[in-house]
Design an enzyme around this catalytic site. Structure first.
Site, PDB file in Angstrom:
ATOM      1  N   CYS A 113      23.365   3.384  71.069  1.00 36.57           N
ATOM      2  CA  CYS A 113      23.800   2.429  72.320  1.00 36.57           C
ATOM      3  C   CYS A 113      22.407   2.004  72.836  1.00 36.57           C
ATOM      4  O   CYS A 113      22.417   0.979  73.580  1.00 36.57           O
ATOM      5  CB  CYS A 113      24.630   3.360  73.344  1.00 36.57           C
ATOM      6  SG  CYS A 113      26.124   3.660  72.472  1.00 36.57           S
ATOM      7  N   HIS A 245      24.001   0.042  80.447  1.00 34.35           N
ATOM      8  CA  HIS A 245      24.906   0.000  79.134  1.00 34.35           C
ATOM      9  C   HIS A 245      26.279   0.372  79.666  1.00 34.35           C
ATOM     10  O   HIS A 245      26.555   1.229  80.544  1.00 34.35           O
ATOM     11  CB  HIS A 245      24.439   1.329  78.251  1.00 34.35           C
ATOM     12  CG  HIS A 245      25.372   1.793  77.253  1.00 34.35           C
ATOM     13  ND1 HIS A 245      25.916   0.717  76.191  1.00 34.35           N
ATOM     14  CD2 HIS A 245      25.940   2.829  76.867  1.00 34.35           C
ATOM     15  CE1 HIS A 245      26.659   1.534  75.351  1.00 34.35           C
ATOM     16  NE2 HIS A 245      26.806   2.724  75.730  1.00 34.35           N
ATOM     17  N   ASN A 275      33.116   0.002  75.067  1.00 35.17           N
ATOM     18  CA  ASN A 275      31.604   0.366  74.814  1.00 35.17           C
ATOM     19  C   ASN A 275      31.335  -0.375  73.553  1.00 35.17           C
ATOM     20  O   ASN A 275      31.809   0.120  72.363  1.00 35.17           O
ATOM     21  CB  ASN A 275      31.614   1.861  74.771  1.00 35.17           C
ATOM     22  CG  ASN A 275      29.815   2.375  74.308  1.00 35.17           C
ATOM     23  OD1 ASN A 275      29.289   1.581  74.051  1.00 35.17           O
ATOM     24  ND2 ASN A 275      29.811   3.621  74.822  1.00 35.17           N
TER      25      ASN A 275
HETATM   26  N1  ACO Z   1      44.519  10.165  75.614  1.00 32.42           N
HETATM   27  C1  ACO Z   1      44.982  11.260  76.253  1.00 32.42           C
HETATM   28  N2  ACO Z   1      44.408  12.441  76.441  1.00 32.42           N
HETATM   29  C2  ACO Z   1      43.139  12.531  75.856  1.00 32.42           C
HETATM   30  C3  ACO Z   1      42.392  11.654  75.188  1.00 32.42           C
HETATM   31  C4  ACO Z   1      43.157  10.346  75.038  1.00 32.42           C
HETATM   32  N3  ACO Z   1      42.577   9.338  74.758  1.00 32.42           N
HETATM   33  N4  ACO Z   1      41.245  12.161  74.916  1.00 32.42           N
HETATM   34  C5  ACO Z   1      41.173  13.366  75.074  1.00 32.42           C
HETATM   35  N5  ACO Z   1      42.269  13.743  75.662  1.00 32.42           N
HETATM   36  C6  ACO Z   1      42.713  14.904  76.235  1.00 32.42           C
HETATM   37  C7  ACO Z   1      42.103  16.179  75.443  1.00 32.42           C
HETATM   38  O1  ACO Z   1      42.534  16.533  74.230  1.00 32.42           O
HETATM   39  C8  ACO Z   1      41.962  17.159  76.312  1.00 32.42           C
HETATM   40  O2  ACO Z   1      43.341  17.870  76.447  1.00 32.42           O
HETATM   41  P1  ACO Z   1      43.604  19.336  76.708  1.00 32.42           P
HETATM   42  O3  ACO Z   1      43.262  19.589  78.139  1.00 32.42           O
HETATM   43  O4  ACO Z   1      45.086  19.667  76.507  1.00 32.42           O
HETATM   44  O5  ACO Z   1      43.041  20.083  75.530  1.00 32.42           O
HETATM   45  C9  ACO Z   1      42.015  16.382  77.810  1.00 32.42           C
HETATM   46  O6  ACO Z   1      42.253  15.223  77.588  1.00 32.42           O
HETATM   47  C10 ACO Z   1      40.729  16.765  78.460  1.00 32.42           C
HETATM   48  O7  ACO Z   1      39.807  16.305  77.496  1.00 32.42           O
HETATM   49  P2  ACO Z   1      38.194  16.292  77.782  1.00 32.42           P
HETATM   50  O8  ACO Z   1      37.460  15.669  76.691  1.00 32.42           O
HETATM   51  O9  ACO Z   1      37.810  17.499  78.470  1.00 32.42           O
HETATM   52  O10 ACO Z   1      38.323  14.936  78.788  1.00 32.42           O
HETATM   53  P3  ACO Z   1      37.233  14.364  79.746  1.00 32.42           P
HETATM   54  O11 ACO Z   1      37.655  14.212  81.178  1.00 32.42           O
HETATM   55  O12 ACO Z   1      35.858  14.940  79.483  1.00 32.42           O
HETATM   56  O13 ACO Z   1      37.159  12.784  79.271  1.00 32.42           O
HETATM   57  C11 ACO Z   1      35.773  11.667  77.943  1.00 32.42           C
HETATM   58  C12 ACO Z   1      36.661  12.431  78.105  1.00 32.42           C
HETATM   59  C13 ACO Z   1      36.353  10.191  78.606  1.00 32.42           C
HETATM   60  C14 ACO Z   1      35.190  11.068  76.626  1.00 32.42           C
HETATM   61  C15 ACO Z   1      34.574  11.912  78.842  1.00 32.42           C
HETATM   62  O14 ACO Z   1      33.923  13.079  78.555  1.00 32.42           O
HETATM   63  C16 ACO Z   1      33.588  10.757  78.799  1.00 32.42           C
HETATM   64  O15 ACO Z   1      33.450   9.770  79.109  1.00 32.42           O
HETATM   65  N6  ACO Z   1      32.449  11.079  78.118  1.00 32.42           N
HETATM   66  C17 ACO Z   1      31.146  10.212  78.010  1.00 32.42           C
HETATM   67  C18 ACO Z   1      31.157  10.057  76.572  1.00 32.42           C
HETATM   68  C19 ACO Z   1      31.118   8.409  76.388  1.00 32.42           C
HETATM   69  O16 ACO Z   1      30.967   7.554  77.382  1.00 32.42           O
HETATM   70  N7  ACO Z   1      30.527   8.145  75.160  1.00 32.42           N
HETATM   71  C20 ACO Z   1      30.227   6.839  74.687  1.00 32.42           C
HETATM   72  C21 ACO Z   1      29.188   6.910  73.906  1.00 32.42           C
HETATM   73  S1  ACO Z   1      27.891   7.614  74.518  1.00 32.42           S
HETATM   74  C22 ACO Z   1      26.888   6.358  75.485  1.00 32.42           C
HETATM   75  O17 ACO Z   1      27.250   5.349  75.009  1.00 32.42           O
HETATM   76  C23 ACO Z   1      26.080   6.831  76.583  1.00 32.42           C
END
Ligand code: ACO
Length: 318
Positions: A113, A245, A275
């Protein structure tokens, strides 16, 4: 002093739009969950006829028109991508041929990215040392091809697209003022693709520890932006637009807070693009030029973070 001036910008998106509701028919998710956790409402997904090459070419052609340049003026092409058309040759050389360019040189850059920011900094160094006079810098991705469409935690985050800048060597105050690139390979297993030519002999799928990425993204993005502002001796309040980004709205809100600037100075397009990895910064930049937010003479801070981890920032006077 010779500087790399952003002479033109352009972008391209696949025709097909996939909404959060469309995604909820494929995996167990909802529009509400995706919007609340990421800010994403829709993304563009390439069909079989649309590839990193075709999207990159379309963005490049628009940037050349915007810059008032002929393809024959270009003596350097750098394409930032993690989703090349083929393992080799570099997709940049395919786009070079598509543009009818037979002089100069073209290569791909892979910093996930952060790729576009790495490519801009590399081109800037080549322009300043006289190795190039007119560079085409492209970020183009088809991340839809490396997503695991059964993994709801990752497939909802990404989209396809391309953006491009034309950089010209020019004397004066405009252009790239400062840049800083960083990486720390100890975090490679937090965001990676589980395949490759030398290991599995397959393309692989994207894997991510979302919370870990989130945590590092906020700290790294804020610190690299402060470092670039410090190097250029530009106060944060003098920045007209931040073009980050486009990973996650919550990451951007937290970063704005850490920098002490209002969120409305951040150009945000992830609601409609998701993204798009290395394409996200030039895509967002082009949107803000087209809608009149970014104007000539303004000070713009671009930043990105991605797998590796890699991260970096570029300060420019447009
Ligand atoms: N829909 C519904 N539920 C979901 C989904 C979805 N798409 N994805 C995950 N869940 C559930 C999980 O299974 C979990 O359920 P559980 O509690 O029953 O186990 C719950 O939601 C919470 O999951 P987490 O992964 O802890 O959720 P979090 O609040 O951390 O959000 C996310 C996840 C959005 C990916 C977040 O961690 C994030 O934004 N991280 C940054 C990652 C990113 O932006 N990556 C892009 C590439 S890197 C870059 O470009 C910089």
């Amino acid at each position: 002093m010779i500087r790399s001036v952003i002479a033109g910008v352009g972008s391209a998106l696949p025709k097909r739009i996939m909404t959060n509701d469309d995604l909820s028919k494929i995996v167990d998710t909802s529009d509400e969950w995706i919007r609340e956790r990421t800010g994403i409402k829709a993304r563009h997904i390439a069909d079989d006829s649309e590839t990193t090459r075709t999207l990159g070419l379309a963005a490049a052609q628009k940037a050349l028109v915007h810059a008032g340049c002929a393809a024959s003026d270009v003596d350097l092409i750098i394409l930032a991508t993690s989703t090349p058309d083929n393992t080799f040759p570099a997709t940049a050389t395919l786009i070079q041929a598509d543009l009818g360019i037979t002089t100069g040189f073209a290569f791909d850059m892979q910093a996930v990215c952060s790729g576009f920011v790495f490519a801009l900094a590399t081109a800037d160094a080549m322009i300043k040392t006289g190795q190039a006079k007119c560079a085409l810098i492209i970020g183009s991705e088809t991340f839809s091809r490396i997503l695991d469409w059964t993994d709801r935690a990752t497939c909802v985050l990404f989209g396809d697209g391309a953006g491009a800048f034309v950089l010209k060597a020019q004397e004066g105050d405009a252009g790239i003022l400062a840049s800083k690139l960083c990486s720390d390979g100890r975090h490679a297993n937090k965001l990676y693709v589980d395949g490759g030519p030398s290991t599995t002999k397959t393309v692989g799928h994207l894997r991510m520890e979302g919370r870990e990425v989130f945590k590092h993204a906020v700290v790294n993005m804020a610190s690299v932006m402060n470092a670039v502002l410090h190097d250029a001796n530009v106060p944060v309040l003098d920045v007209d637009w931040f073009v980050p980004h486009q990973a996650n709205k919550r990451i951007l809100e937290a970063t704005a807070k850490k920098l002490g600037v209002a969120e409305d100075r951040f150009v945000i397009t992830l609601d409609s693009h998701g993204n798009t990895s290395a394409a996200s910064v030039p895509l967002a930049f082009d949107v803000a030029v087209q809608d009149g937010r970014i104007k000539r003479g303004q000070t713009i801070l671009m930043e990105a973070m991605g797998g590796g981890f890699t991260w970096g920032a570029i300060l420019a006077r447009y």
